[in-house]
Design an enzyme around this catalytic site. Structure first.
Site, PDB file in Angstrom:
ATOM      1  N   SER A 297    -134.659 -99.294 -38.061  1.00 37.10           N
ATOM      2  CA  SER A 297    -135.866 -98.842 -38.758  1.00 37.10           C
ATOM      3  C   SER A 297    -136.936 -99.921 -38.895  1.00 37.10           C
ATOM      4  O   SER A 297    -138.127 -99.642 -38.733  1.00 37.10           O
ATOM      5  CB  SER A 297    -135.502 -98.282 -40.131  1.00 37.10           C
ATOM      6  OG  SER A 297    -134.897 -99.273 -40.931  1.00 37.10           O
TER       7      SER A 297
ATOM      8  N   LYS B 143    -122.302 -85.916 -34.003  1.00 33.11           N
ATOM      9  CA  LYS B 143    -123.393 -86.529 -33.229  1.00 33.11           C
ATOM     10  C   LYS B 143    -123.437 -85.963 -31.806  1.00 33.11           C
ATOM     11  O   LYS B 143    -122.434 -86.033 -31.092  1.00 33.11           O
ATOM     12  CB  LYS B 143    -123.190 -88.050 -33.173  1.00 33.11           C
ATOM     13  CG  LYS B 143    -123.238 -88.718 -34.541  1.00 33.11           C
ATOM     14  CD  LYS B 143    -122.888 -90.200 -34.480  1.00 33.11           C
ATOM     15  CE  LYS B 143    -122.811 -90.791 -35.878  1.00 33.11           C
ATOM     16  NZ  LYS B 143    -122.334 -92.167 -35.927  1.00 33.11           N
TER      17      LYS B 143
ATOM     18  N   CYS C 244    -131.307 -89.475 -44.590  1.00 39.04           N
ATOM     19  CA  CYS C 244    -131.316 -90.910 -44.257  1.00 39.04           C
ATOM     20  C   CYS C 244    -132.576 -91.620 -44.782  1.00 39.04           C
ATOM     21  O   CYS C 244    -133.695 -91.300 -44.375  1.00 39.04           O
ATOM     22  CB  CYS C 244    -131.216 -91.086 -42.745  1.00 39.04           C
ATOM     23  SG  CYS C 244    -131.219 -92.827 -42.258  1.00 39.04           S
TER      24      CYS C 244
END
Ligand SMILES: N[C@@H](CCC(=O)N[C@@H](CS)C(=O)NCC(=O)O)C(=O)O
Length: 226
Positions: free
Chosen positions: A65, A39, A12
Site C-alpha cells: 500500500s 483467493k 482491508c
C-alpha cells in the site's frame, strides 16, 4: 491516463489508503473485490504476498500500500507529499507508524482474554499519545493545512473506533485534543468516507463477532462479569 484497477478486500485498511489517495487525485479507477478466504488464481498471479491491495496499472501490478500511494503521488498531481526531503522522510516514518497502529488495533480486537484485552488497550493508547505529540498544533491535518499521504494512512485507522464506540469501547482519545480533531477532520473527508462500501460497519461487526476474542464476547454480551 493509465487504466487503474484497485484490487480490494471489503475490510482491508491498507486497500482504503490507496482508495483515499486515488480519490484525492480525482483519478478514475475500477474497484475489483476479492475474497481473501478464497483467493482467485488471477489474484495470486499478480500479488506476490497474496495480499490486498494490488494496483493494476494498464494491467501491470504494483503491490504494498505505501508503494502504491507513493506511485500515485508521483504519477498524478496534486502532490500530497511535502516538498522538502526531510519533511517527506518524517511523514514516511509516521506512515510506517500507521501500520504499527493497525497491528495494535488487530491485537486489541483479537486479544484472547480480558487481561490481554486491557494490556492491548493500554498499548494502543500509548500509540495515540505519541501521535498527539507529533501532530501539528493547529491542524486540521497531520502537518497542518495540507492533506498528505500520512493523513490517508490514518483515515482507515480511526474508522475502527467508530465501531468500537458503538459497542461501548470508548475513551481511547480522552485528553488528546489534537488526535480528536484529526479524527473528526478525517471522518468528514469525502475521500475517507467513500473508501469503503456502505455495508462496511455491518461487515466489520460480523468479522469482529466471529474472532472468538475477548472483544467478540463483550460484543455478544457474554463477557464474564469483572
Ligand atoms: N504491508 C501490506 C499489508 C497488506 C495486508 O496485510 N493485507 C491483508 C488484508 S488487510 C491481506 O491481504 N491478508 C491476506 C493474507 O495475508 O493472506 C500493505 O501495506 O499493503
Amino acid at each position: 491516463m493509465s487504466a487503474l484497477v484497485l484490487v480490494s478486500h471489503e475490510l482491508c485498511p491498507y486497500v482504503q489508503r490507496a482508495a483515499i489517495v486515488l480519490a484525492e487525485k480525482g483519478a478514475r479507477f475500477e474497484r475489483r473485490w476479492i475474497d481473501l478466504a478464497d483467493k482467485p488464481d488471477w489474484f495470486l498471479a499478480v500479488s506476490p504476498l497474496g495480499q490486498t491491495p494490488v494496483l493494476l496499472v494498464d494491467g501491470q501490478p504494483v503491490f504494498e500500500s505505501a508503494v502504491i500511494c507513493e506511485y500515485l503521488d508521483e504519477a498524478t498531481g496534486p502532490r500530497l507529499h511535502p516538498q522538502g526531503a526531510l519533511q517527506r522522510a518524517r511523514e514516511r516514518g509516521w506512515m510506517e507508524f500507521g501500520s504499527a497502529v493497525l497491528d495494535a488495533v488487530a491485537a486489541f480486537y483479537g486479544a484472547p482474554d480480558e487481561v490481554s484485552l486491557e494490556r492491548k488497550r493500554a498499548a494502543l493508547r500509548e500509540r495515540f499519545e505519541r501521535l498527539e505529540a507529533a501532530l501539528d498544533p493547529l491542524g486540521p491535518w497531520f502537518a497542518g493545512e495540507r492533506f498528505g499521504l500520512v493523513d490517508a494512512v490514518f483515515g482507515p485507522v480511526f474508522r475502527y473506533f467508530n465501531l468500537f464506540e458503538t459497542v461501548g469501547e470508548a475513551g481511547f482519545f480522552d485528553g488528546l485534543p489534537r488526535v480528536q480533531r484529526w479524527r473528526e477532520a478525517l471522518h468528514a473527508r469525502p475521500s475517507v468516507r467513500d473508501a469503503v462500501r456502505p455495508d462496511y460497519p455491518a461487515r466489520l461487526t460480523a468479522y469482529l463477532l466471529a474472532r472468538g476474542s475477548a472483544l467478540s464476547r463483550r460484543m455478544a454480551g457474554t463477557a464474564a462479569p469483572a
